[in-house]
Structures are given as structure tokens and as C-alpha cells.
Design a protein around this motif. Structure first.
Motif, PDB file in Angstrom:
ATOM      1  N   ALA A  53      -2.835   7.330  -1.826  1.00 14.04           N
ATOM      2  CA  ALA A  53      -3.716   7.265  -2.993  1.00 14.04           C
ATOM      3  C   ALA A  53      -3.824   8.601  -3.691  1.00 14.04           C
ATOM      4  O   ALA A  53      -3.590   9.643  -3.130  1.00 14.04           O
ATOM      5  N   LYS A  54      -4.247   8.519  -4.944  1.00 13.98           N
ATOM      6  CA  LYS A  54      -4.504   9.700  -5.749  1.00 13.98           C
ATOM      7  C   LYS A  54      -5.787   9.477  -6.524  1.00 13.98           C
ATOM      8  O   LYS A  54      -6.279   8.363  -6.633  1.00 13.98           O
ATOM      9  N   ARG A  99      -5.792   2.234  -8.015  1.00  8.98           N
ATOM     10  CA  ARG A  99      -4.519   2.085  -8.733  1.00  8.98           C
ATOM     11  C   ARG A  99      -3.610   1.093  -8.024  1.00  8.98           C
ATOM     12  O   ARG A  99      -3.635   0.964  -6.803  1.00  8.98           O
ATOM     13  N   CYS A 100      -2.783   0.408  -8.843  1.00  8.72           N
ATOM     14  CA  CYS A 100      -1.784  -0.514  -8.284  1.00  8.72           C
ATOM     15  C   CYS A 100      -0.589  -0.599  -9.237  1.00  8.72           C
ATOM     16  O   CYS A 100      -0.678  -0.195 -10.409  1.00  8.72           O
ATOM     17  N   SER A 160       0.827  -1.204   0.000  1.00 13.51           N
ATOM     18  CA  SER A 160       0.000   0.000   0.000  1.00 13.51           C
ATOM     19  C   SER A 160       0.852   1.241   0.000  1.00 13.51           C
ATOM     20  O   SER A 160       1.899   1.312   0.627  1.00 13.51           O
ATOM     21  N   SER A 167      -3.749   4.045   4.521  1.00 10.86           N
ATOM     22  CA  SER A 167      -2.470   3.551   4.000  1.00 10.86           C
ATOM     23  C   SER A 167      -1.841   2.588   5.000  1.00 10.86           C
ATOM     24  O   SER A 167      -1.988   2.723   6.207  1.00 10.86           O
ATOM     25  N   SER A 188      -2.435   1.331  -4.152  1.00 14.61           N
ATOM     26  CA  SER A 188      -2.229   2.708  -3.687  1.00 14.61           C
ATOM     27  C   SER A 188      -2.928   2.968  -2.368  1.00 14.61           C
ATOM     28  O   SER A 188      -2.576   3.896  -1.643  1.00 14.61           O
ATOM     29  N   SER A 189      -3.945   2.186  -2.055  1.00 12.47           N
ATOM     30  CA  SER A 189      -4.666   2.334  -0.795  1.00 12.47           C
ATOM     31  C   SER A 189      -5.351   1.017  -0.486  1.00 12.47           C
ATOM     32  O   SER A 189      -5.546   0.175  -1.370  1.00 12.47           O
ATOM     33  N   THR A 249      -4.686   0.938 -13.532  1.00 10.69           N
ATOM     34  CA  THR A 249      -5.721   1.734 -12.868  1.00 10.69           C
ATOM     35  C   THR A 249      -7.095   1.231 -13.278  1.00 10.69           C
ATOM     36  O   THR A 249      -7.367   1.030 -14.470  1.00 10.69           O
TER      37      THR A 249
END
Length: 381
Positions: free
Chosen positions: A10-11, A49-50, A7, A19, A34-35, A102
Motif C-alpha cells: 500500500a501507499k 487504492r485498487c 493485494s 499484504s 493495494s492492501s 483511489t
């Protein structure tokens, strides 16, 4: 099958994120989300997203990625590509570039709340990150916490645990100059309509709150009302929060409360129920009263009812008597016809009731004259 979780901050269209520390996948196989938690407003869009990694095979052989996709469910032990699920048709998009993928979901629904995982397959193996990203879709609500003296405290609420969101407030569709806080003290008039939205999600406002509109009244049945009949009065008003209703009868010097429900039912109307009626609709933001209307209950007099019954009886008798006389005359005619046929079988005689009456009268006159002649002769002697 291999799995790993990671993790990072995030955006994108994220409202609330949680997180955690990065955890590398086994043997350089890994997925970094990302989260781990995302909370978004119903009707808005979100991006999950990753990034992913995989090792190169020994001996210089090439390890190539053949397929990538996101999923929430499995079928027969295999993950189901989200782009093939009918509930997401036209609402999801997957973008992958340079080992970063994404998932973009638009027009979010509450049913979209789920745990989303990413999977990729190479020509040597396949891998997905677990646990995935938990998405919570919430409906923005505007609550009236208290109201007094024409003022009300409003709270813009979601199930998201964000505390640093800024809020935008609207009155009659117009944006107010100040906002930021999730609560607001406002002055309420009969025509005021308030709503709120999260900053950045202005197109996804909360349902509006407003005082009751002018109540409308319906009377059923709407025909002439007589004593003993039933009657239903219904009161309705557009309001949010929902209104409470009260029914009144307007007396000469005061208005008496009849009922505190949207409907008021008379099971058996009486003449004393005649009068003016009205209803009120009230919520925390205001109160409105309907226009008055008059109910006239027709009085059924016992004397009138008895006279009506007597007239009906007389009419029936007047109809039955002629029928009875006709029946008797026909019966007599049939009897005379039967006697004549027995005495004179070859001759048929039709009797006229009026001619029979005349013949009987003539016979009586002749008999009277014969009775008088002997008396006259005695006088002459």
C-alpha cells in the motif's frame, strides 16, 4: 456478477497494512487491492487504492467501462455508491485513471471502520472484488502506566498493530527533540501538559495528560447554616487522568479525613460541625489542595425558642381580647334594641353604652340620697 481479490503493498496515508498474494479474477475479470487491512487515526485522511481488469469481447466488439464506485453496504441486493451516503457527504472523493481507482476519505471517524469494496460495470457485465479492504479507525490515546517521585512513564497507544511507527511527543504544546518510541519517561511538574502524535499525523494528537488543577469548592445551600439543616460540599478539578477526591476538616493540630468522594453530605448539621474544611484532588501525575473555608453552624437555644413561643402566644391573646369584647358589646346592643322595639314599636331608641352607664350611676346616687333623708329626720326629732 463476477468477483476476484488481489493485494499489493500500500501507499498513501496508511498506518498499518497487511499484504497477501495476488489472486487473479476469473476470465480476466479482476480487482487488485493495494492492501487488505488499513489502520488509521481518527481525524486523519486515508487512501484506499485498487486496479481492475476486464476482457475484450470476442469478435472484435468493444467492451467499455460505464461506471465505477466504492461501497460498504448493499440495499435490496445492490451495492450502494459511497458518494450517495449522507454519513460520507463532503468527506469522500473517487479518482479513477488508467484502470486504477483511489478512494480518498478525510476527517476519519470511528464509524468509518468497515470493509470497502470496489465495483465496476461495463456494457457487457459487472464485477466487484471480494473480500475488500478492512479499514479500522482508532483514537490515539496517551496512557500513564506508572508514576513515582515526580516522574511518569507515558505510552502512546492505538488499536493498530503497527510496530514500526515513529511517535512525536509534546510538552505544553512544544515538540520535544526526541521521540520515535511509543513510550517515554518524563518529569512532571504541576503545570506540565503532555501529548503525542504519530509521525506524519501531527495535526491529530492524542488527548493531553496533566496533573489536577487547583480544586474549586461549592457549598449548597449557601445561605446561613442552622443546626439540623442539611449541607452538601462539592469538590471539582480539571485533570487527566481523572482525579480522586478527599475531604478534610482542619482541626487545631491535624486534619481529619471525612470522605473520599467528590461530594460530602451533612444530613443534619450540628454546632460541633463548625470549622475549617478543604478538599484535595489527586491523580498519578500530582496532587492539589483547595483553599480552606469556614463553616459556621448557628446554635438554636431551647430557651430562646421557648421565649419566642411565649411572645407569640401573648401577641395572639392581645389581639383576641379586644375582638371578644367588641363581639360581646355588639351582642348586648342588639339585645337592647330588640327589647325597645317590643315596648315602643313606633319609636326607635339607640343606646350608647357609655350613656347607659351614666344613667345607672345617677340612679344609684338618687337612691342613696333617699336612704339618707329618713335618718336625718330622725336625728332632728
Amino acid at each position: 456478477m463476477r468477483g476476484a481479490t488481489m493485494s499489493l503493498p500500500a501507499k498513501g496515508f496508511v498506518i498499518f497494512l497487511l499484504s497477501t498474494q495476488v489472486v487473479q479474477g476469473q476470465d480476466d475479470w479482476g480487482v487488485t487491492y493495494s492492501s487488505t487491512e488499513i489502520c488509521a487515526v481518527k481525524g486523519s485522511s486515508v487512501e484506499i487504492r485498487c486496479s481492475y481488469t476486464y476482457p475484450s469481447p470476442l469478435g472484435g466488439r468493444v467492451n467499455t467501462v460505464e461506471k465505477t464506485f466504492w461501497f460498504t453496504k448493499q440495499k435490496d441486493g445492490e451495492p450502494v455508491d459511497l458518494t450517495t451516503v449522507s454519513e460520507y457527504a463532503g468527506r469522500v472523493e473517487e479518482l479513477c485513471e488508467n484502470n486504477i481507482c483511489t478512494l480518498r476519505i478525510k476527517d476519519l471517524r470511528e464509524s468509518d471502520s468497515a470493509e470497502y469494496k470496489f465495483r465496476f460495470t461495463t456494457n457487457y457485465d459487472k464485477f466487484f472484488g471480494e473480500p475488500g479492504v478492512t479499514l479500522s479507525v482508532t483514537d490515539l490515546q496517551l496512557k500513564v502506566s506508572r508514576a513515582y517521585s515526580g516522574q511518569a512513564e507515558l505510552k502512546c497507544q492505538t488499536s493498530c498493530r503497527a510496530s514500526d511507527n515513529s511517535y512525536i511527543w509534546y510538552n505544553n504544546g512544544e515538540e520535544l527533540r526526541t521521540g520515535v518510541s511509543y513510550s517515554r519517561l518524563v518529569n512532571f511538574g504541576s503545570a506540565d501538559i503532555y501529548s503525542c502524535a504519530l509521525n506524519g499525523h501531527e495535526n491529530h494528537r492524542s488527548p493531553s495528560v496533566y496533573p489536577p488543577k487547583l480544586p474549586s469548592v461549592s457549598v449548597s445551600p449557601s445561605a446561613e447554616i442552622e443546626e439540623g439543616s442539611s449541607l452538601t460540599l462539592s469538590c471539582s478539578s480539571d485533570a487527566n487522568p481523572a482525579a480522586n477526591y478527599t475531604w478534610y476538616k482542619d482541626e487545631t493540630s491535624y486534619s481529619s479525613i471525612l470522605n473520599e468522594e467528590p461530594q460530602f453530605v451533612f444530613s443534619s448539621m450540628q454546632a460541633s460541625d463548625s470549622g475549617e474544611y478543604f478538599c484535595s484532588a489527586e491523580n498519578k501525575l500530582g496532587r492539589r489542595t483547595s483553599e480552606k473555608f469556614f463553616i459556621d453552624v448557628k446554635y438554636n437555644s431551647p430557651m430562646i425558642m421557648n421565649i419566642t413561643r411565649l411572645v407569640l402566644v401573648v401577641l395572639v391573646v392581645l389581639v383576641l381580647i379586644p375582638l371578644l369584647l367588641f363581639f360581646l358589646w355588639m351582642r348586648k346592643k342588639k339585645a337592647l334594641s330588640s327589647t325597645t322595639e317590643a315596648n315602643e314599636p313606633t319609636e326607635t331608641v339607640e343606646l350608647d353604652p357609655f350613656s347607659v352607664y351614666e344613667e345607672v350611676s345617677d340612679l344609684n346616687m338618687v337612691s342613696a340620697e333617699q336612704t339618707e333623708e329618713p335618718e336625718e329626720q330622725e336625728d332632728l326629732v
